[in-house]
Design an enzyme around this catalytic site. Structure first.
Site, PDB file in Angstrom:
ATOM      1  N   SER A  29      -2.650   3.533  52.275  1.00  0.00           N
ATOM      2  CA  SER A  29      -2.074   4.578  51.438  1.00  0.00           C
ATOM      3  C   SER A  29      -0.854   4.032  50.720  1.00  0.00           C
ATOM      4  CB  SER A  29      -1.664   5.786  52.293  1.00  0.00           C
ATOM      5  OG  SER A  29      -1.054   6.793  51.496  1.00  0.00           O
ATOM      6  N   GLU A  79       0.430  -0.309  53.752  1.00  0.00           N
ATOM      7  CA  GLU A  79       1.275   0.642  53.028  1.00  0.00           C
ATOM      8  C   GLU A  79       1.579   0.122  51.628  1.00  0.00           C
ATOM      9  OE1 GLU A  79       3.940   2.460  56.724  1.00  0.00           O
ATOM     10  OE2 GLU A  79       4.855   1.067  55.310  1.00  0.00           O
ATOM     11  N   CYS A  80       1.288   0.903  50.623  1.00  0.00           N
ATOM     12  CA  CYS A  80       1.681   0.635  49.247  1.00  0.00           C
ATOM     13  C   CYS A  80       1.317  -0.784  48.838  1.00  0.00           C
ATOM     14  CB  CYS A  80       3.173   0.917  49.061  1.00  0.00           C
ATOM     15  SG  CYS A  80       3.660   1.151  47.337  1.00  0.00           S
ATOM     16  N   GLY A  81       2.271  -1.711  48.772  1.00  0.00           N
ATOM     17  CA  GLY A  81       1.951  -3.077  48.390  1.00  0.00           C
ATOM     18  C   GLY A  81       0.925  -3.715  49.290  1.00  0.00           C
TER      19      GLY A  81
END
Length: 434
Positions: free
Chosen positions: A412, A321-323
């Site tokens: 994502s 997720e993200c990072g």
């Protein structure tokens, strides 16, 4: 017959961001805790960093309340659990009182919470009354009182109090000589502030109470709902390796609870310390955080990079997720324009930018229903890989963040809130991911 608990609850809100909601909520939580009261704090809306500070201030875990992402029923069950172990419940609002869909005001009205308005009084006096009456009457909401921040003197406080008319001034705080340092995603992580507890104690001492107003605060009736059925143990027997350090710190505590309720065993490791994915892991979870601040360290973490590549080659489900996704691209270009080699599971490069690239509540459609969450990032992914799906923005319904699949990797910028759909969350960590 429905069971209920009466406990004082305050939703700490303001006219906008920057008024001092987090500072005041932290000071109030610490002050009450130092008086021996059991304080439970919640954060309204999606957020990772403020809850870490509020947990430090109150001494108890801080969870999220949001009528859309968390859902009314899960909000109710969390509140009921807190009410059974608290003398007072504080809820820090998000942005301005009426901002967002749903807003902090919507949450207050849904559960009958009184609102405590924080105002930055540094550049006003009698106009404070007009501001607070407008906040109360626009919704309307029940206005318990006001905490005036950055008050210059007792005379200044008296002018503010007189302007409020029928609304009590609960407390005042002077202008703080120092504040929590910030960066592009908000406050720095509490672990990075060496004297944080001393700062919180100082804030608590500076918060000047009206004892009579505080003692008159009414209780809010919290319904205790019937125990919800436990989710199916879809992850029983599975061990999930979870990255957890300063680069991967953005993680809802409720996500960990959900994974455990689904039967998973959780094992934490630190890529920043060059720790490999633990042996015996059946899946890997890389939450968001600040990899851009630690890109050089991650680029040199050979054991970590080799282990995540080996996990990917072995087809272990990897949820990034993200990072977490940023750390798996080919390269990451930081705020200084320097480029660093990452793990290379996701083709393409991550580039930090000055402008906000994504913000807001979103949902991901799955065969198990919608998995809700949010997004908040200042970087972009440049890749030739076609998205496997997109989230949907709430409430507009427009296309949101891309979701990528590369072998066993699901990646994502979307931060999922697992309790919103435990079955969909479980499926992410199984070989046949949704």
């Amino acid at each position: 017959m429905a069971r209920h608990i009466d406990v004082p609850v305050l939703l700490v809100a303001a006219v906008s961001s920057g008024q001092g909601k987090t500072t005041v909520t932290a000071a109030l939580a610490r002050k009450l805790a130092r008086r021996g009261q059991r304080v439970r704090v919640f954060k309204c809306g999606p957020d990772f960093i403020d809850p870490m500070l509020l947990e430090r201030a109150s001494g108890a875990p801080v969870k999220s309340l949001d009528l859309w992402m968390v859902g009314a029923e899960h909000c109710r069950s969390q509140l009921a659990r807190a009410a059974q172990e608290a003398d007072v419940i504080l809820i820090e609002g998000v942005m301005g009182l009426y901002d967002g869909t749903p807003s902090s005001a919507d949450l207050a009205r849904a559960f009958g919470f009184p609102v405590m308005a924080v105002i930055d009084a540094s550049a006003m006096a009698q106009t404070a009354g007009a501001l607070v009456h407008g906040l109360r009457d626009y919704g309307p909401v029940e206005m318990a009182g006001v905490i005036a921040n950055r008050v210059a003197s007792p005379t200044h406080a008296a002018m503010v109090a007189a302007s409020l008319r029928d609304i009590p001034l609960f407390a005042t705080m002077p202008r703080q000589s120092r504040s929590m340092p910030e960066r592009h995603l908000g406050l720095v992580l509490p672990g990075e502030v060496n004297d944080l507890d001393a700062m919180l104690d100082e804030l608590a001492e500076q918060l000047a109470f009206d004892e009579a107003a505080w003692s008159s605060l009414r209780g809010t009736r919290i319904e205790v709902p019937p125990a919800a059925p436990a989710p199916a143990a879809a992850l029983r027997g599975k061990t999930i390796a979870i990255a957890r350090d300063a680069a991967f710190a953005f993680l809802y505590p409720a996500n960990l609870e959900t994974l455990r309720e689904l039967g998973a065993t959780l094992q934490f490791f630190s890529p920043l310390a060059d720790e490999p994915v633990p042996d015996g892991a059946d899946a890997v979870y890389l939450p968001g955080g600040y990899p851009e601040l630690h890109a050089q360290t991650l680029a040199r973490a050979e054991r970590w990079r080799a282990s995540i590549r080996a996990a990917h080659a072995a087809d272990l489900p990897i949820v990034a997720e993200c990072g977490g996704m940023m750390a798996l691209a080919d390269t990451l270009t930081d705020q200084k324009g320097e480029s660093w080699a990452m793990a290379g599971l996701l083709p393409g490069r991550i580039v930090m930018q000055a402008r906000l690239a994504g913000l807001g509540s979103q949902g991901l459609a799955t065969p198990h229903g919608t998995l809700r969450g949010h997004t908040f990032h200042y970087s972009r992914l440049e890749t030739a890989l076609a998205p496997a799906a997109h989230t949907v923005k709430h409430p507009s319904g427009a296309a949101g963040e891309a979701l990528y699949r590369a072998g066993s990797l699901t990646a994502s910028y979307f931060h999922a809130y697992f309790p919103s759909n435990p079955a969909a969350a479980a499926a992410l960590f199984l070989p046949a991911a949704v």
